[in-house]
Structure formats: C-alpha cells, structure tokens
Design an enzyme around this catalytic site. Structure first.
Site, PDB file in Angstrom:
ATOM      1  N   ASN A 143       0.809  -1.224   0.000  1.00  0.00           N
ATOM      2  CA  ASN A 143       0.000   0.000   0.000  1.00  0.00           C
ATOM      3  C   ASN A 143       0.844   1.278   0.000  1.00  0.00           C
ATOM      4  O   ASN A 143       0.347   2.347   0.267  1.00  0.00           O
ATOM      5  CB  ASN A 143      -0.932   0.004   1.212  1.00  0.00           C
ATOM      6  CG  ASN A 143      -0.139  -0.117   2.506  1.00  0.00           C
ATOM      7  OD1 ASN A 143       1.096  -0.066   2.480  1.00  0.00           O
ATOM      8  ND2 ASN A 143      -0.819  -0.257   3.621  1.00  0.00           N
ATOM      9  N   ARG A 144       2.103   1.116  -0.316  1.00  0.00           N
ATOM     10  CA  ARG A 144       3.050   2.251  -0.380  1.00  0.00           C
ATOM     11  C   ARG A 144       3.358   2.856   0.976  1.00  0.00           C
ATOM     12  O   ARG A 144       4.097   3.829   1.063  1.00  0.00           O
ATOM     13  CB  ARG A 144       2.560   3.367  -1.310  1.00  0.00           C
ATOM     14  CG  ARG A 144       2.282   2.904  -2.708  1.00  0.00           C
ATOM     15  CD  ARG A 144       3.477   3.155  -3.583  1.00  0.00           C
ATOM     16  NE  ARG A 144       3.367   2.312  -4.772  1.00  0.00           N
ATOM     17  CZ  ARG A 144       4.114   2.419  -5.832  1.00  0.00           C
ATOM     18  NH1 ARG A 144       5.057   3.332  -5.867  1.00  0.00           N
ATOM     19  NH2 ARG A 144       3.966   1.623  -6.844  1.00  0.00           N
TER      20      ARG A 144
END
Ligand SMILES: Cc1cc2nc3c(=O)[nH]c(=O)nc-3n(C[C@H](O)[C@H](O)[C@H](O)COP(=O)(O)O)c2cc1C
Length: 199
Positions: A177-178
């Site tokens: 999800n970065r």
C-alpha cells in the site's frame, strides 16, 4: 518474496541487522553485495558508482579500489560517503552514511590474496578513471603486466580498501500500500538510537 519490517524484530545494532538482510539476499539476488557508493568533492559535487561490499563487521563496510581513482580523490578531499544497497527481489533497501578511512595494508593484502590472477593483473594494468586511447591500449597494458608478473603478483601501492564507518543507517522495506517501512538508526555517544520515518 517481500518482507516487512517490525523494528522489534530488527537487531538494535544496524550492522548486525544489515548482515541479516545480506544473508536473506544471498541466493535471491544476482549480486547481493553490489552497492552504490556516493562521494563528493570538497565543494560538495556528488558522484556515484557501484562497488562490491567486501567486508562487513562492527567497524563498518569495506570496499576495494584504485586509490588514484576519481572516488579515491574525492575521498581524500572529503572523507565521507553514502551507500545504497537495493534488493528488488526482497523489496528492501539499505542506506548508510559515514566517515571513510583507508583500511590497513595488511587488510588490503589479505583481500588481494583472494583475488584471481586476472583481477590482480587488471588492477595493475588499469589507470582507473583516467582517459585511455582505445581498447587496444588497455589490452596492451594488461598483456605487459601479465608478462611482467609470474604467479606472485604483489599488492600495488596504489590499490587498497576503504572502510565506511556508519553514523547513520536506514533499513527500508516495501509494502503493497506504499506505506513502506523505514527504520533509521543514528549513532549517539551511548550507542545506536532508532526511529521510524514516514515513507
Ligand atoms: C557490479 C559492479 C561492481 C563493481 N565493483 C567495483 C569494485 O569493487 N571496486 C571498484 O573500484 N570498481 C567497481 N566497479 C566499477 C565502478 O562502478 C567504477 O566504474 C570504478 O570504480 C571507477 O569509478 P570512479 O571513476 O568514480 O572512481 C563495479 C561496477 C559494477 C557495475
């Protein structure tokens, strides 16, 4: 294979943590020991190149090179460096910053003895970082050194190791999800301090 980082699972000594990550990368990465080394001139102009990590212990990270090369000239005038190791297969990056010191002649010699004959001849033959006429000139230089030396090829006076003595180390791990993990260690007078940074 992506691996997350929980600071509680990381060794409080970043060099021990780095050793563990390196061994995770062995067998997974084609070149786990390749690291980008950034140096800079005295007035702060940076340059970077890949070198191989050839020693890692509590004192720091060691690489070997020609001491008349561009990197070595920059280190002579500005003895600090930054290093990046990246293992895309693991989704991991390590950043190191620190002072740089030449390793002892004994340490350079011990590593030199492990190098294959061709690598030793090449080290003697190549005026690293200087312009040369063409490929033929390089091969003539190599052949001349190969003829000069028998099996006993001494350590050149212009060749040796440097140790990057870290004062900061950051371990980074990819997350889908970065919201990647970043754990930064800083050396303090009483030991290593650790904090989490925003990605
Ligand atoms: C995978 C890889 C490993 C390398 N390892 C070294 C090394 O250990 N020592 C070295 O002097 N150059 C090494 N080189 C070459 C350097 O990247 C660079 O071309 C050379 O050291 C000259 O850099 P300089 O002119 O900035 O001093 C390596 C290059 C690659 C791509």
């Amino acid at each position: 294979m992506l691996c997350h980082v929980d600071e509680h699972d990381l060794d409080p000594d970043p060099l021990v943590a780095l050793r563990a990550w390196l061994s995770d990368a062995e067998g997974v990465s084609a070149r786990p020991d390749a690291m980008t080394l950034a140096t800079a001139t005295a007035d702060g102009r940076p340059s970077a190149r890949v070198v191989l990590l050839r020693g890692l212990d509590a004192r720091g990270l060691v690489f070997f090179t020609n001491r008349t090369s561009r990197k070595s000239k920059e280190l002579a005038e500005n003895p600090r460096a930054a290093i990046v190791l990246h293992w895309p297969e693991l989704g991991r990056q390590v950043r190191v910053e620190g002072a740089v010191e030449p390793v002892s002649g004994a340490e350079s010699r011990a590593y030199w003895e492990t190098r294959p004959r061709e690598s030793r001849i090449a080290a003697w033959a190549s005026p690293q970082s200087r312009p040369i006429g063409d490929r033929g000139e390089l091969e003539r230089l190599y052949n001349a050194k190969a003829e000069r030396f028998g099996d006993d090829i001494p350590l050149p006076g212009f060749w040796g190791g440097y140790r990057v003595v870290p004062d900061a180390v950051e371990l980074w791990a990819h997350r889908e999800n970065r919201l990647h993990d970043r754990i930064r260690y800083e050396r303090t007078p009483t030991g290593w301090r650790r904090e989490r940074l925003a990605p």
